[in-house]
Scaffold this motif. Structure first.
Motif, short mmCIF file in Angstrom:
data_model
loop_
_atom_site.label_atom_id
_atom_site.label_comp_id
_atom_site.label_asym_id
_atom_site.label_seq_id
_atom_site.Cartn_x
_atom_site.Cartn_y
_atom_site.Cartn_z
N TRP A 123 0.91 -1.11 -0.20
CA TRP A 123 -0.13 0.03 -0.08
C TRP A 123 0.37 1.36 0.08
O TRP A 123 1.92 1.42 0.63
CB TRP A 123 -0.93 0.17 1.42
N ASP A 159 0.26 5.41 1.09
CA ASP A 159 -0.23 6.45 0.68
C ASP A 159 -0.08 8.33 1.64
O ASP A 159 0.65 7.64 2.13
CB ASP A 159 -1.37 6.13 1.84
N ARG A 188 -12.01 -3.04 -3.43
CA ARG A 188 -11.70 -2.24 -4.27
C ARG A 188 -9.90 -2.18 -4.56
O ARG A 188 -9.90 -0.51 -4.87
CB ARG A 188 -11.99 -0.29 -3.28
N ALA A 189 -9.53 -2.09 -3.58
CA ALA A 189 -8.48 -1.92 -3.49
C ALA A 189 -7.30 -2.42 -4.50
O ALA A 189 -5.85 -2.82 -4.52
CB ALA A 189 -7.72 -2.45 -1.88
N GLY A 230 -7.24 -3.66 -7.57
CA GLY A 230 -6.87 -2.83 -9.14
C GLY A 230 -5.79 -1.85 -8.63
O GLY A 230 -4.78 -2.31 -8.94
N GLN A 231 -5.91 -1.22 -7.36
CA GLN A 231 -5.13 -0.37 -7.18
C GLN A 231 -3.60 -1.04 -6.66
O GLN A 231 -2.84 -0.74 -6.66
CB GLN A 231 -5.78 0.72 -5.98
N LYS A 232 -3.73 -2.00 -6.20
CA LYS A 232 -2.26 -2.44 -5.54
C LYS A 232 -1.88 -3.21 -6.59
O LYS A 232 -0.16 -3.25 -6.48
CB LYS A 232 -2.64 -3.60 -4.50
N ASP A 271 -1.61 -2.49 -9.78
CA ASP A 271 -0.97 -1.31 -10.57
C ASP A 271 0.71 -1.22 -10.04
O ASP A 271 1.35 -0.33 -10.70
CB ASP A 271 -2.19 0.11 -10.77
N TRP A 272 0.23 -0.64 -8.11
CA TRP A 272 1.75 -0.48 -8.09
C TRP A 272 2.71 -1.63 -8.12
O TRP A 272 3.91 -1.09 -8.13
CB TRP A 272 1.07 0.08 -6.29
N GLU A 288 4.02 -1.01 -11.37
CA GLU A 288 4.86 -0.42 -11.66
C GLU A 288 6.22 0.27 -11.07
O GLU A 288 6.78 0.60 -11.92
CB GLU A 288 3.90 1.16 -11.23
N LYS A 329 -5.73 -2.36 -18.55
CA LYS A 329 -4.97 -1.73 -18.03
C LYS A 329 -3.54 -3.06 -18.13
O LYS A 329 -3.58 -3.75 -18.61
CB LYS A 329 -4.63 -1.48 -16.70
N SER A 364 -1.27 -3.47 -16.73
CA SER A 364 -1.00 -4.50 -15.37
C SER A 364 -2.03 -5.59 -14.83
O SER A 364 -1.69 -6.76 -14.07
CB SER A 364 -1.80 -4.01 -13.98
#
Length: 505
Positions: A133, A135, A170-171, A173-175, A177-178, A181, A218, A220
């Motif tokens: 994560w 932030d 919800r988290a 996809g974001q995780k 992506d990170w 990247e 994406k 990712s």
């Protein structure tokens, strides 16, 4: 299940007329007015109303034409009553294998792969990265000082200090992506959630839907992403967290994707008060269900493989339509957004899409009254999920008592039901909300007999009770829409801060 033709069901509608205007039109609703649409929506011909299916589209059209009949107007920006949503269906790989150190993890039994192209990764280093994560506000960066390029990253589930299923989902996809990247070739989350692993795998181990990215898939999504259940008798993961180095072999046959169109159904009824009509009450229910056969949630047979979804959520959809009719006969002071959402069974997708793409600014919306349920085991109650959180308890009790029903607040609090239905999509944006449910006093055999089972058919519904349920829901909608006091989050509620941000001057 005995077949009922669409024609006979539709003909039944022609005998349903508007009731005479009374001081409370919802109490003029008849049993036939709620039974006929329930039988239609839960009929075999609609095939379980799975999002993207023809039966789902027929149900949407059925709802839309009722709104047209009742005089609801299309929402701003829509050409008609449909808010189209482009979903992307992802099918997980058919085969996969995973070995960390000397420990072999069995596909589906111990781990699942959700996305990622076909790949074979041999002797790849594994790195533990906290929750994976980042932030910027708090300065947290679980990747700080870690080189994950060309490696498989193992992380704890969801964002830090968030265990609610929807927050975890919800988290995802974001995780992913990170990790991508930063050059990772794979991301695996550790399964430490509060519900059984087999529930999780039955949901994510088959085709799943998500809103398709506007810019296309994406990059990712090419990276292998999955979840793993730890082996309690082996310390590999604990050793990994403690800094011990491991190599892994990971193979996946890859996932596939396709586009699936669906739609929310939206109608607007203008309020009668010159000033309060600029405020809106969102009435919502999901009209989708789980489909047929392997798409569904429970056991099925050659004789019956249709998950008709009478309780979940044809009952809620008909209650929504009942309120739509009643309110149109005698318009309340505030305006109404009538919202029938798709994709609830696949992750609250329709309501989440609307909350992120509202057709009326959410700061003008004073409340979300959602109706959804897993069934009922008491015909003396309605159940409220979100009790004592928004200042609406007295209105709820009044609406129920008028039809001789009692309120059972917060059934099965350990299930965290508030964050598992469409109301949470609005609550998370700050809109006060609750879920109005049929009478559940506990999760027992009566509930499990029908919940996501082929037995959940219209013939099994107690129709006199269902009429009371629809009347009470419609009456509560009127009471909230007419009440001088706007609902507000209770001080200290987890969504109070979002509400203060949404409604700030």
């Amino acid at each position: 299940m005995k077949k009922t033709t669409l024609l006979s069901l539709l003909l039944g509608l022609s005998f349903t007329a508007f009731a005479q205007k009374t001081s409370a039109p919802e109490f003029a609703l008849t049993q036939a007015e709620v039974e006929v649409p329930l039988r239609f929506l839960a009929s075999d011909e609609l095939g379980g109303r799975r999002t993207g299916s023809n039966g789902n589209l027929i149900a949407a059209r059925y709802i839309a034409e009722h709104l047209r009949t009742y005089g609801y107007q299309p929402a701003p920006g829509l050409n008609g009553y449909f808010q189209p949503i482009g979903f992307q269906a992802s099918t997980p790989p058919a085969t996969a294998s995973l070995m960390i150190g000397k420990t072999d993890y069995k596909f589906k039994e111990d781990f699942i792969i959700m996305t990622g192209d076909a790949a074979t990764l041999n002797k790849v280093e594994v790195v533990f990265a906290g929750h994976g994560w980042i932030d910027e506000k708090t300065g947290q960066d679980d990747y700080k000082g870690k080189d994950v390029k060309g490696k498989i990253v193992v992380v704890l589930p969801g964002p830090p200090n968030e265990s609610a299923p929807q927050a975890v989902f919800r988290a995802m996809g974001q995780k992913r992506d990170w990790a991508y990247e930063r050059g990772a070739v794979g991301l695996i989350e550790l399964y430490r959630l509060s519900f059984p692993w087999n529930f999780f795998t039955s949901y994510f181990g088959k085709e799943s839907l998500g809103v398709a990215p506007k810019e296309g898939p994406k990059a990712s999504s090419k990276m292998i992403y999955g979840w793993m259940k730890e082996k309690t008798d082996i310390s590999d993961i604990k050793d990994l967290q403690a800094g011990k180095k491991f190599k892994a072999n990971l193979m996946s046959s890859g996932f596939s994707r396709r586009m699936v169109p669906s739609q929310n159904v939206v109608g607007i009824l203008e309020g009668s008060d010159p000033e309060l009509k600029n405020e809106y009450l969102i009435l919502s229910a999901h009209y989708d269900h789980v489909g047929v056969g392997k798409e569904g949630g429970g056991a099925y047979s050659k004789e019956d493989s249709i998950f008709n979804g009478a309780r979940d959520n044809a009952m809620g959809t008909v209650a929504l339509l009942s309120a739509a009719k009643s309110l149109s006969l005698q318009r309340p002071k505030r305006s109404i957004i009538l919202l029938a959402v798709t994709g609830e069974e696949l992750g609250l997708l329709g309501s989440q899409y609307y909350s992120e793409n509202p057709l009326i600014p959410l700061k003008q919306c004073i409340f979300n009254l959602n109706t959804d349920g897993a069934g009922y085991n008491s015909t003396e109650h309605i159940s409220i999920i979100g009790w004592s959180r928004t200042g609406t308890d007295a209105l709820v009790e009044e609406a129920a008592n008028r039809v001789n029903l009692k309120v059972f607040p917060e059934p099965a609090p350990e299930q965290n039901l508030f964050d598992r239905s469409d109301n949470v999509s609005f609550a998370s944006k700050g809109v006060p909300a609750l879920n109005y449910s049929p009478g559940i006093t506990k999760f027992d055999d009566v509930i499990s007999k029908y919940y996501h089972q082929v037995a959940d058919q219209a013939e099994s519904i107690d129709m006199p009770y269902f009429l009371k349920y629809c009347q009470s829901f419609a009456n509560l909608a009127r009471l909230i829409a007419d009440n001088a006091q706007r609902p507000q989050w209770k001080a200290g509620d987890k969504y109070e801060k979002a509400g203060a941000e949404l409604y700030k001057k």
